[in-house]
Design a protein around this motif. Structure first.
Motif, PDB file in Angstrom:
ATOM      1  N   ILE A  82       0.857  -1.186   0.000  1.00 63.61           N
ATOM      2  CA  ILE A  82       0.000   0.000   0.000  1.00 63.61           C
ATOM      3  C   ILE A  82       0.894   1.237   0.000  1.00 63.61           C
ATOM      4  CG2 ILE A  82      -1.995  -1.036   1.190  1.00 63.61           C
ATOM      5  CD1 ILE A  82      -0.953   0.256   3.775  1.00 63.61           C
ATOM      6  N   THR A  83       0.279   2.372  -0.295  1.00 60.37           N
ATOM      7  CA  THR A  83       0.978   3.651  -0.224  1.00 60.37           C
ATOM      8  C   THR A  83       0.394   4.450   0.930  1.00 60.37           C
ATOM      9  OG1 THR A  83       1.361   3.653  -2.617  1.00 60.37           O
ATOM     10  CG2 THR A  83       1.564   5.764  -1.475  1.00 60.37           C
ATOM     11  N   SER A  84       1.245   4.796   1.876  1.00 62.42           N
ATOM     12  CA  SER A  84       0.774   5.538   3.042  1.00 62.42           C
ATOM     13  C   SER A  84       1.935   6.317   3.639  1.00 62.42           C
ATOM     14  CB  SER A  84       0.187   4.572   4.086  1.00 62.42           C
ATOM     15  OG  SER A  84      -0.503   5.283   5.095  1.00 62.42           O
ATOM     16  N   ASP A  85       1.624   7.247   4.524  1.00 60.98           N
ATOM     17  CA  ASP A  85       2.653   8.049   5.172  1.00 60.98           C
ATOM     18  C   ASP A  85       3.556   7.171   6.042  1.00 60.98           C
ATOM     19  OD1 ASP A  85       1.824  10.709   4.305  1.00 60.98           O
ATOM     20  OD2 ASP A  85       0.075  10.413   5.580  1.00 60.98           O
ATOM     21  N   SER A  86       4.827   7.556   6.155  1.00 61.07           N
ATOM     22  CA  SER A  86       5.748   6.855   7.044  1.00 61.07           C
ATOM     23  C   SER A  86       6.753   7.839   7.621  1.00 61.07           C
ATOM     24  CB  SER A  86       6.471   5.729   6.304  1.00 61.07           C
ATOM     25  OG  SER A  86       7.261   6.237   5.243  1.00 61.07           O
ATOM     26  N   VAL A  87       7.230   7.526   8.825  1.00 62.96           N
ATOM     27  CA  VAL A  87       8.282   8.300   9.484  1.00 62.96           C
ATOM     28  C   VAL A  87       9.314   7.297   9.963  1.00 62.96           C
ATOM     29  CG1 VAL A  87       8.854   9.966  11.278  1.00 62.96           C
ATOM     30  CG2 VAL A  87       6.581  10.018  10.235  1.00 62.96           C
ATOM     31  N   VAL A  88      10.509   7.355   9.406  1.00 65.23           N
ATOM     32  CA  VAL A  88      11.517   6.325   9.671  1.00 65.23           C
ATOM     33  C   VAL A  88      12.894   6.952   9.889  1.00 65.23           C
ATOM     34  CG1 VAL A  88      10.285   4.572   8.335  1.00 65.23           C
ATOM     35  CG2 VAL A  88      11.976   6.015   7.205  1.00 65.23           C
ATOM     36  N   SER A  89      13.772   6.197  10.541  1.00 65.10           N
ATOM     37  CA  SER A  89      15.174   6.589  10.643  1.00 65.10           C
ATOM     38  C   SER A  89      15.886   6.266   9.341  1.00 65.10           C
ATOM     39  CB  SER A  89      15.859   5.833  11.784  1.00 65.10           C
ATOM     40  OG  SER A  89      15.328   6.185  13.030  1.00 65.10           O
ATOM     41  N   ASP A  90      17.023   6.925   9.116  1.00 64.24           N
ATOM     42  CA  ASP A  90      17.854   6.600   7.959  1.00 64.24           C
ATOM     43  C   ASP A  90      18.746   5.420   8.362  1.00 64.24           C
ATOM     44  OD1 ASP A  90      19.396   6.504   5.709  1.00 64.24           O
ATOM     45  OD2 ASP A  90      19.534   8.678   5.503  1.00 64.24           O
ATOM     46  N   ASN A  91      18.202   4.211   8.242  1.00 59.49           N
ATOM     47  CA  ASN A  91      18.872   3.026   8.773  1.00 59.49           C
ATOM     48  C   ASN A  91      20.154   2.681   8.038  1.00 59.49           C
ATOM     49  OD1 ASN A  91      17.032   1.736  10.938  1.00 59.49           O
ATOM     50  ND2 ASN A  91      15.608   2.330   9.317  1.00 59.49           N
ATOM     51  N   ALA A  92      20.126   2.688   6.716  1.00 60.94           N
ATOM     52  CA  ALA A  92      21.331   2.340   5.960  1.00 60.94           C
ATOM     53  C   ALA A  92      22.436   3.363   6.192  1.00 60.94           C
ATOM     54  CB  ALA A  92      21.003   2.229   4.476  1.00 60.94           C
ATOM     55  N   ASP A  93      22.075   4.624   6.194  1.00 63.17           N
ATOM     56  CA  ASP A  93      23.073   5.674   6.403  1.00 63.17           C
ATOM     57  C   ASP A  93      23.666   5.588   7.816  1.00 63.17           C
ATOM     58  OD1 ASP A  93      24.259   8.337   5.381  1.00 63.17           O
ATOM     59  OD2 ASP A  93      23.418   8.881   7.327  1.00 63.17           O
ATOM     60  N   GLY A  94      22.808   5.311   8.809  1.00 61.99           N
ATOM     61  CA  GLY A  94      23.291   5.192  10.180  1.00 61.99           C
ATOM     62  C   GLY A  94      24.246   4.020  10.347  1.00 61.99           C
ATOM     63  N   ALA A  95      23.924   2.889   9.684  1.00 66.54           N
ATOM     64  CA  ALA A  95      24.816   1.726   9.753  1.00 66.54           C
ATOM     65  C   ALA A  95      26.148   2.016   9.077  1.00 66.54           C
ATOM     66  CB  ALA A  95      24.141   0.516   9.107  1.00 66.54           C
ATOM     67  N   ALA A  96      26.085   2.729   7.963  1.00 70.55           N
ATOM     68  CA  ALA A  96      27.321   3.100   7.280  1.00 70.55           C
ATOM     69  C   ALA A  96      28.161   4.035   8.145  1.00 70.55           C
ATOM     70  CB  ALA A  96      26.985   3.770   5.944  1.00 70.55           C
ATOM     71  N   LEU A  97      27.495   4.927   8.858  1.00 73.34           N
ATOM     72  CA  LEU A  97      28.190   5.855   9.753  1.00 73.34           C
ATOM     73  C   LEU A  97      28.942   5.084  10.842  1.00 73.34           C
ATOM     74  CD1 LEU A  97      28.565   8.896  10.478  1.00 73.34           C
ATOM     75  CD2 LEU A  97      26.505   8.689  11.895  1.00 73.34           C
ATOM     76  N   ALA A  98      28.278   4.094  11.429  1.00 70.69           N
ATOM     77  CA  ALA A  98      28.908   3.280  12.471  1.00 70.69           C
ATOM     78  C   ALA A  98      30.086   2.494  11.917  1.00 70.69           C
ATOM     79  CB  ALA A  98      27.876   2.327  13.067  1.00 70.69           C
ATOM     80  N   THR A  99      29.892   1.881  10.755  1.00 77.29           N
ATOM     81  CA  THR A  99      30.939   1.065  10.149  1.00 77.29           C
ATOM     82  C   THR A  99      32.148   1.912   9.772  1.00 77.29           C
ATOM     83  OG1 THR A  99      29.168  -0.331   9.258  1.00 77.29           O
ATOM     84  CG2 THR A  99      31.385  -0.643   8.347  1.00 77.29           C
ATOM     85  N   GLY A 100      31.881   3.064   9.164  1.00 78.59           N
ATOM     86  CA  GLY A 100      32.966   3.961   8.795  1.00 78.59           C
ATOM     87  C   GLY A 100      33.765   4.431   9.995  1.00 78.59           C
ATOM     88  N   HIS A 101      33.094   4.609  11.111  1.00 83.12           N
ATOM     89  CA  HIS A 101      33.773   5.042  12.336  1.00 83.12           C
ATOM     90  C   HIS A 101      34.762   3.967  12.801  1.00 83.12           C
ATOM     91  CE1 HIS A 101      34.209   7.407  15.985  1.00 83.12           C
ATOM     92  NE2 HIS A 101      34.051   6.313  16.698  1.00 83.12           N
ATOM     93  N   LEU A 102      34.342   2.706  12.749  1.00 82.67           N
ATOM     94  CA  LEU A 102      35.243   1.616  13.147  1.00 82.67           C
ATOM     95  C   LEU A 102      36.403   1.472  12.170  1.00 82.67           C
ATOM     96  CD1 LEU A 102      32.524  -0.974  14.238  1.00 82.67           C
ATOM     97  CD2 LEU A 102      34.158   0.193  15.744  1.00 82.67           C
ATOM     98  N   LEU A 103      36.124   1.617  10.888  1.00 82.77           N
ATOM     99  CA  LEU A 103      37.196   1.543   9.890  1.00 82.77           C
ATOM    100  C   LEU A 103      38.204   2.666  10.111  1.00 82.77           C
ATOM    101  CD1 LEU A 103      35.033   0.789   6.717  1.00 82.77           C
ATOM    102  CD2 LEU A 103      36.569  -0.809   7.879  1.00 82.77           C
ATOM    103  N   LYS A 104      37.710   3.843  10.433  1.00 84.87           N
ATOM    104  CA  LYS A 104      38.593   4.992  10.645  1.00 84.87           C
ATOM    105  C   LYS A 104      39.548   4.758  11.808  1.00 84.87           C
ATOM    106  CE  LYS A 104      37.021   8.716  12.670  1.00 84.87           C
ATOM    107  NZ  LYS A 104      36.244   9.953  12.940  1.00 84.87           N
ATOM    108  N   HIS A 105      39.132   3.920  12.750  1.00 82.46           N
ATOM    109  CA  HIS A 105      39.984   3.632  13.909  1.00 82.46           C
ATOM    110  C   HIS A 105      40.833   2.371  13.713  1.00 82.46           C
ATOM    111  CE1 HIS A 105      37.458   6.697  15.768  1.00 82.46           C
ATOM    112  NE2 HIS A 105      38.426   6.831  16.652  1.00 82.46           N
ATOM    113  N   GLY A 106      40.980   1.960  12.461  1.00 83.75           N
ATOM    114  CA  GLY A 106      41.955   0.930  12.146  1.00 83.75           C
ATOM    115  C   GLY A 106      41.441  -0.487  12.032  1.00 83.75           C
ATOM    116  N   HIS A 107      40.154  -0.697  12.151  1.00 85.18           N
ATOM    117  CA  HIS A 107      39.615  -2.057  12.123  1.00 85.18           C
ATOM    118  C   HIS A 107      39.336  -2.500  10.687  1.00 85.18           C
ATOM    119  CE1 HIS A 107      39.152  -2.243  16.481  1.00 85.18           C
ATOM    120  NE2 HIS A 107      38.804  -0.968  16.409  1.00 85.18           N
ATOM    121  N   ARG A 108      39.660  -3.751  10.392  1.00 83.32           N
ATOM    122  CA  ARG A 108      39.340  -4.339   9.095  1.00 83.32           C
ATOM    123  C   ARG A 108      38.522  -5.619   9.254  1.00 83.32           C
ATOM    124  NH1 ARG A 108      40.119  -0.106   8.011  1.00 83.32           N
ATOM    125  NH2 ARG A 108      41.349   0.872   6.362  1.00 83.32           N
TER     126      ARG A 108
END
Length: 334
Positions: free
Chosen positions: A150-176
């Motif tokens: 169906i098509t209806s209103d939604s209010v959601v977090s930016d889940n993919a972007d937030g996960a990428a933010l977390a992952t990038g933070h760990l990579l920046k601190h040297g983790h592979r």
């Protein structure tokens, strides 16, 4: 109502106008009627009143959240209630517990009570069973997860972007070698967080085929066991991205049991209670459930007030909060 009218010295119609909050009633009359109602312990029959009310409304909303004992859901619930209170509207709430049968049972119960609008977290593959209700004009706003079918209103977090933010933070601190602890694959948010995690690894040139990934986790104990197994494996991770707050709590317990909380980096998607009081403090990608609940309620009331604009998808951004656990560097580079 006749008894209230007699005690207050007014007509039954006046009592009805006071009870329904209609205009052009003097403050003195409102005070007399209110006092009489209190004296007689009178409670209006809202369903009966609804049959006579010109707008046909019950002044109620139905709210379905993941689970009322989850801090995220609890905050959404409170935000919706606060917004509804400003409109003189009551909220019926129920927990989903990621149970498809429970979803439709709860929604049916709301509709039997003729709620004016619905704010829903859902888990079914399709919400097309709500199409007739949408055609009737009932406002339906989805929170946390977007609707399908169906098509209806939604209010959601930016889940993919937030996960990428977390992952990038760990990579920046040297983790592979970063492990991913995920919720059930059937849940839309879990899939989006996994996507953001893998895409960020790919952008950094980290091969994803051998990334330690454990999915299907949904409670503290399963996450605890998964974390212990990962760290006991031949090639343990140096960092963990936990994609759900209850999973994070289980991960924290495992790290502390093993005495590894100071050398295994951890970033959580979503905050957990007392996260800042841990040692080290928990680094998180924080959602804004208060904003999600408030915006969802505002959308319902806008629809009830006549907003006929196309269905909108509102994305609430996440933010990284550094507290210490996500800034731990891998031992070999320490």
């Amino acid at each position: 109502m006749r008894h209230v009218a007699a005690l207050a010295g007014v007509g039954v119609k006046t009592v009805s106008r006071v009870i329904n909050g209609e205009p052009n009633v003097s403050a003195a009359t409102i005070a007399r009627v209110t006092q009489a109602a209190r004296t007689l312990d009178y409670q209006p029959d809202l369903h009966a009143g609804n049959l006579r009310r010109a707008d046909g409304r019950t002044r109620t909303l139905g709210l379905l959240v993941g689970s009322v004992d989850n801090p995220f859901s609890g905050t959404v619930h409170r935000a919706v209630e606060d917004a509804a209170r400003e409109h003189g509207v009551a909220v019926f709430a129920s927990s989903l517990d990621d149970d498809r049968d429970r979803e439709q049972e709860a929604v049916s119960a709301f509709l039997r009570r003729r709620v004016d609008g619905l704010i829903l977290t859902t888990v079914s593959e399709s919400q097309d069973y709500l199409a007739p209700e949408l055609r009737r004009g009932t406002p339906v706003v989805f929170v946390d997860r977007e609707p399908a079918g169906i098509t209806s209103d939604s209010v959601v977090s930016d889940n993919a972007d937030g996960a990428a933010l977390a992952t990038g933070h760990l990579l920046k601190h040297g983790h592979r070698r970063v492990a991913f602890l995920g919720d059930r694959e059937a849940i839309q948010t879990a899939r989006e967080r996994r996507r953001g995690f893998l895409e960020e690894l790919g952008r950094a040139g980290v091969a994803t085929r051998d990334v330690p990934m454990v999915e299907g986790l949904h409670d503290e104990e399963s996450a605890r066991a998964a974390t212990i197994a990962l760290l006991d494996s031949p090639a343990p991770p140096t960092a963990i991205f936990s994609s759900q707050n209850l999973v994070t709590i289980g991960t924290i317990r495992a790290l502390r049991e093993l005495g590894r909380h100071r050398d295994i980096a951890l970033v959580s998607f979503d905050d957990v209670p007392l996260a800042d009081l841990l040692e080290p403090g928990l680094t998180v990608v924080a959602q804004d459930p208060q904003q999600i609940g408030r915006l969802a309620a505002e959308r319902v009331f806008a629809r009830l007030d006549g907003d006929r604009s196309p269905a909108a998808r509102t994305i609430v951004p996440t933010r990284l909060i550094e507290r210490g656990s996500g800034e731990i560097r891998p031992r070999q580079e320490g």
